[in-house]
Design a protein around this motif. Structure first.
Motif, PDB file in Angstrom:
ATOM      1  N   ILE A 155       5.199   5.234   2.667  1.00 57.37           N
ATOM      2  CA  ILE A 155       3.903   5.541   3.263  1.00 57.37           C
ATOM      3  C   ILE A 155       3.187   4.258   3.670  1.00 57.37           C
ATOM      4  N   GLY A 156       3.295   3.221   2.840  1.00 60.24           N
ATOM      5  CA  GLY A 156       2.672   1.938   3.155  1.00 60.24           C
ATOM      6  C   GLY A 156       3.199   1.355   4.458  1.00 60.24           C
ATOM      7  N   ARG A 157       4.526   1.404   4.653  1.00 58.98           N
ATOM      8  CA  ARG A 157       5.121   0.893   5.889  1.00 58.98           C
ATOM      9  C   ARG A 157       4.688   1.715   7.097  1.00 58.98           C
ATOM     10  N   GLU A 158       4.589   3.027   6.896  1.00 62.64           N
ATOM     11  CA  GLU A 158       4.140   3.884   7.999  1.00 62.64           C
ATOM     12  C   GLU A 158       2.707   3.556   8.408  1.00 62.64           C
ATOM     13  N   LEU A 159       1.835   3.345   7.440  1.00 62.43           N
ATOM     14  CA  LEU A 159       0.447   2.997   7.748  1.00 62.43           C
ATOM     15  C   LEU A 159       0.353   1.652   8.455  1.00 62.43           C
ATOM     16  N   GLU A 160       1.195   0.710   8.049  1.00 59.52           N
ATOM     17  CA  GLU A 160       1.211  -0.601   8.706  1.00 59.52           C
ATOM     18  C   GLU A 160       1.657  -0.470  10.157  1.00 59.52           C
ATOM     19  N   ASN A 161       2.670   0.375  10.392  1.00 52.45           N
ATOM     20  CA  ASN A 161       3.160   0.586  11.760  1.00 52.45           C
ATOM     21  C   ASN A 161       2.128   1.300  12.619  1.00 52.45           C
ATOM     22  N   LEU A 162       1.324   2.172  12.000  1.00 54.09           N
ATOM     23  CA  LEU A 162       0.279   2.890  12.737  1.00 54.09           C
ATOM     24  C   LEU A 162      -0.955   2.030  12.975  1.00 54.09           C
TER      25      LEU A 162
ATOM     26  N   ALA B 290       0.089  -2.105   0.084  1.00 49.01           N
ATOM     27  CA  ALA B 290       1.010  -2.233  -1.054  1.00 49.01           C
ATOM     28  C   ALA B 290       1.273  -0.858  -1.661  1.00 49.01           C
ATOM     29  N   GLU B 291       2.400  -0.734  -2.340  1.00 44.30           N
ATOM     30  CA  GLU B 291       2.739   0.538  -2.991  1.00 44.30           C
ATOM     31  C   GLU B 291       1.695   0.903  -4.042  1.00 44.30           C
ATOM     32  N   SER B 292       1.209  -0.106  -4.778  1.00 44.63           N
ATOM     33  CA  SER B 292       0.194   0.147  -5.805  1.00 44.63           C
ATOM     34  C   SER B 292      -1.090   0.699  -5.197  1.00 44.63           C
ATOM     35  N   THR B 293      -1.426   0.271  -3.982  1.00 46.41           N
ATOM     36  CA  THR B 293      -2.612   0.783  -3.299  1.00 46.41           C
ATOM     37  C   THR B 293      -2.451   2.263  -2.993  1.00 46.41           C
ATOM     38  N   ILE B 294      -1.299   2.648  -2.499  1.00 47.32           N
ATOM     39  CA  ILE B 294      -1.027   4.060  -2.176  1.00 47.32           C
ATOM     40  C   ILE B 294      -1.090   4.913  -3.436  1.00 47.32           C
ATOM     41  N   LEU B 295      -0.440   4.453  -4.516  1.00 46.52           N
ATOM     42  CA  LEU B 295      -0.419   5.235  -5.755  1.00 46.52           C
ATOM     43  C   LEU B 295      -1.813   5.309  -6.377  1.00 46.52           C
ATOM     44  N   GLY B 296      -2.608   4.251  -6.230  1.00 50.91           N
ATOM     45  CA  GLY B 296      -3.980   4.285  -6.729  1.00 50.91           C
ATOM     46  C   GLY B 296      -4.798   5.351  -6.030  1.00 50.91           C
ATOM     47  N   ILE B 297      -4.566   5.536  -4.734  1.00 50.09           N
ATOM     48  CA  ILE B 297      -5.266   6.583  -3.984  1.00 50.09           C
ATOM     49  C   ILE B 297      -4.795   7.959  -4.428  1.00 50.09           C
ATOM     50  N   VAL B 298      -3.489   8.114  -4.622  1.00 48.74           N
ATOM     51  CA  VAL B 298      -2.940   9.412  -5.039  1.00 48.74           C
ATOM     52  C   VAL B 298      -3.474   9.823  -6.407  1.00 48.74           C
ATOM     53  N   LYS B 299      -3.684   8.859  -7.301  1.00 51.68           N
ATOM     54  CA  LYS B 299      -4.168   9.158  -8.653  1.00 51.68           C
ATOM     55  C   LYS B 299      -5.669   9.458  -8.694  1.00 51.68           C
TER      56      LYS B 299
END
Length: 623
Positions: free
Chosen positions: A220-227, A239-248
């Motif tokens: 998801i992080g790579r997809e957001l960067e590409n968008l 970062a992956e930790s940023t995505i997981l922090g949002i999900v939590k």
């Protein structure tokens, strides 16, 4: 006895590195305020001006420098840059005396106070505390300094306790504490409210939807960067930790949990995640939600499966393996080896060539060696997809009446369950025994029963409550499983109703109704079938397909082989109506006959006697 002449001590500070005495003392002052409030900053400026004038007015002192830390706590020395500069200058021999307002301004930590006072004393440098009127070079002992510095530290601890109490009172009233906004929300400090940021909310929805679909944090992080999306802080890197922090984060469903972390002590200022050591406060429906409750819970379920620690193992047939959960591919973590119980992983054969294909193989066989799982074989991804399409076709059409009967029995079994009644009965018993314990305490306090009787009855009641609590926990698990099964039944019927015809593999349909796929089996007569695919559906149904019939055509197959097989009469095409009504699997068997390019594959095909294993249901528990 000889007469002894006493030479009185001279308190004049001398520089031992030089031969002459210093007539003037090089004096520096240390000032500090702990907060950046207006009053504190005024006090800070006043301290600097006061000590500058004080040192310059004294004829015996030479003004060295003013060392001042602004809006920094006194409990941690490493964060006070000017204090560190003061100590370095002292150790370099640039000062003879340090003057400060009080012990609490110098340090609020007893250990730090003694450490630096002793360090400077060894260098013959005095520290003078104005309020306490203590000169560290002339005092007779450290007792007074220890007592006063301990008082300063106790003052910090008392202030910290009062601040904690005030923050808890605010949180109990539902006030936001320590929240300054997050992706998707804007914080308004004037009324301490939050509102949705529509532009950022779209990013949040994208993250949750992709995560619920099975994509991982890094993907998801790579997809957001590409968008071209940016984080709350304006960074283009996700970062992956940023995505997981949002999900939590529960804020995205409209709730807020206050007290997620706590400070261990006011001296070290170390903060830890709150796992129940301190009170927490949960506010439901606090603000407008960005994500629905259903999507949020689905994301948490996936997150829970993926967050199984590396040390968590399960036993399977005596073998120990670590559980993983990844949804990069449709079959990830849903394929199980029928021989050793291991998982199947996706591998690329002939990568980079025209013969490239995706194969699923047993991880035990590939990593530990073929001898640990000798019967397993790699199966093409395309074959699994086609086998599921055929299984789904049979599920929707060929066995519709049997399927409905099965689902009806399963539904009736769940509705007739008495687990909820048993749970309510146990809950009532626990409540009654709790009241009994309370009454026993009251009777003992009123001295209506003696101590021995009280202890005997109290222990007896407590043991009964413990037994009931264990039974209640067991029933809670059963109840949760039943609720999950009911939910799966609803989703299963909905999927079947919305997807009556499936011409090609659909990942969404597969994931919504299939629990797992077992590859390979050992038959009752002891023979092994490495190509057997058993689809275990979420309702408990099981359907087996022969993977041989769904193998894709080999790109390097010889055309003459298919002609020979066709001419041999093993597969005949007729133009009558019966051929039109033949099953999809039979069509595959004829159409893909060119895949049998050697005698062994032809023999395997012949052994199955051109028969597709019939669709069967695991209804034993309902008989």
């Amino acid at each position: 006895m000889k007469k002894v002449e006493i030479i009185k001590a001279n308190r004049t500070i001398t520089d031992r590195n030089k031969t002459h005495s210093l007539q003037l003392l090089r004096v520096g002052a240390y000032c500090r305020v702990s907060t950046d409030s207006e009053d504190q900053l005024n006090s800070y400026k006043s301290q600097v001006a006061y000590y500058t004038n004080l040192i310059k007015k004294n004829k015996e002192w030479v003004f060295a420098d003013i060392y001042a830390d602004e809006a920094i706590t006194g409990t941690q020395v490493d964060k006070r840059t000017d204090f560190q500069r003061l100590i370095n200058d002292c150790l370099n021999g640039e000062l003879d005396m340090v003057i400060t307002k009080s012990i609490s301004r110098f340090a609020r930590n007893t250990l730090d106070t003694l450490k630096y006072v002793r360090m400077l004393k060894e260098k013959n440098i005095a520290v003078y505390f104005e309020d306490e009127k203590i000169n560290t070079l002339t005092m007779d002992g450290e007792l007074l300094l220890v007592v006063l510095s301990s008082v300063a530290q106790q003052e910090v601890e008392n202030i910290s306790a009062n601040v904690k109490k005030g923050l808890k009172m605010k949180m109990s009233r539902g006030e936001l504490v320590g929240f300054q906004g997050c992706l998707g929300y804007d914080y308004h400090p004037e009324d301490k409210s939050i509102s949705i940021n529509e532009e950022e909310a779209e990013i949040v929805k994208y993250i949750f939807n992709r995560y619920a679909e099975g994509a991982g944090g890094s993907i998801i992080g790579r997809e957001l960067e590409n968008l071209g999306y940016k984080t709350k802080r304006g960074s283009s890197r996700w970062a992956e930790s940023t995505i997981l922090g949002i999900v939590k984060n529960e804020k995205y469903k409209g709730d807020i949990l206050l007290g997620k972390t706590f400070t261990v002590d006011p001296i070290s200022k170390r903060r830890l995640a709150n796992y129940g050591e301190e009170d927490q406060f949960y506010l439901r429906n606090h603000h407008e939600a960005i994500i629905s409750e259903e999507i949020f819970e689905k994301a948490q379920e996936i997150l829970m499966k993926r967050s199984i620690p590396r040390g968590a193992h399960i036993s399977n047939g005596g073998n120990i393996k670590r559980q993983k959960y990844s949804r990069k591919y449709a079959f990830s973590c849903m394929m199980e080896c029928g021989f050793c119980g291991g998982t199947l992983t996706r591998r690329n054969w002939h990568s980079g060539s025209q013969y490239k294909k995706d194969i699923w193989q047993c991880v035990v066989s590939t990593k530990k060696g073929k001898k640990h799982c000798p019967h397993s074989k790699g199966i093409p991804e395309e074959a699994i997809e086609k086998a599921f399409v055929e299984s789904y076709r049979q599920l929707c059409h060929g066995n519709k009446d049997i399927l409905e009967t099965f689902l009806k029995k399963l539904d009736e079994t769940l509705n007739e369950s008495s687990v909820e009644k048993q749970f309510a009965k146990i809950q009532k018993k626990i409540s009654t025994l709790d009241k009994k314990k309370s009454n026993l305490v009251d009777m003992r306090l009123d001295e209506k029963i003696d101590k021995d009787t009280y202890e005997m009855k109290f222990t007896e009641t407590s043991l009964k409550i413990d037994e009931l609590l264990e039974e209640r926990t067991s029933l809670e698990n059963v109840l949760e499983n039943e609720h999950t099964m009911k939910k799966r039944l609803v989703e299963f019927r909905k999927t079947l109703h919305n997807n009556q015809v499936l011409d090609e593999f659909d990942r969404h349909v597969f994931e919504s109704i299939v629990e797992k796929v077992i590859v390979g089996s050992i038959e009752e007569d002891g023979t092994t079938d490495p190509h057997k695919l058993v689809f275990i559906y979420k309702t408990g149904l099981a359907d087996s397909q022969n993977g041989v019939f769904f193998k894709p055509k080999r790109k390097n197959a010889k055309k003459t082989n298919s002609v020979d097989i066709m001419n041999s009469g093993l597969c005949s095409q007729t133009s009558n109506e019966d051929s039109k009504t033949s099953s999809l699997a039979s069509e595959h068997a004829c159409r893909n006959s060119s895949t049998f390019t050697n005698k062994r594959e032809l023999k395997d095909w012949w052994v199955h006697d051109f028969r597709i294993k019939s669709y069967h249901f695991n209804c034993e528990r309902f008989e």
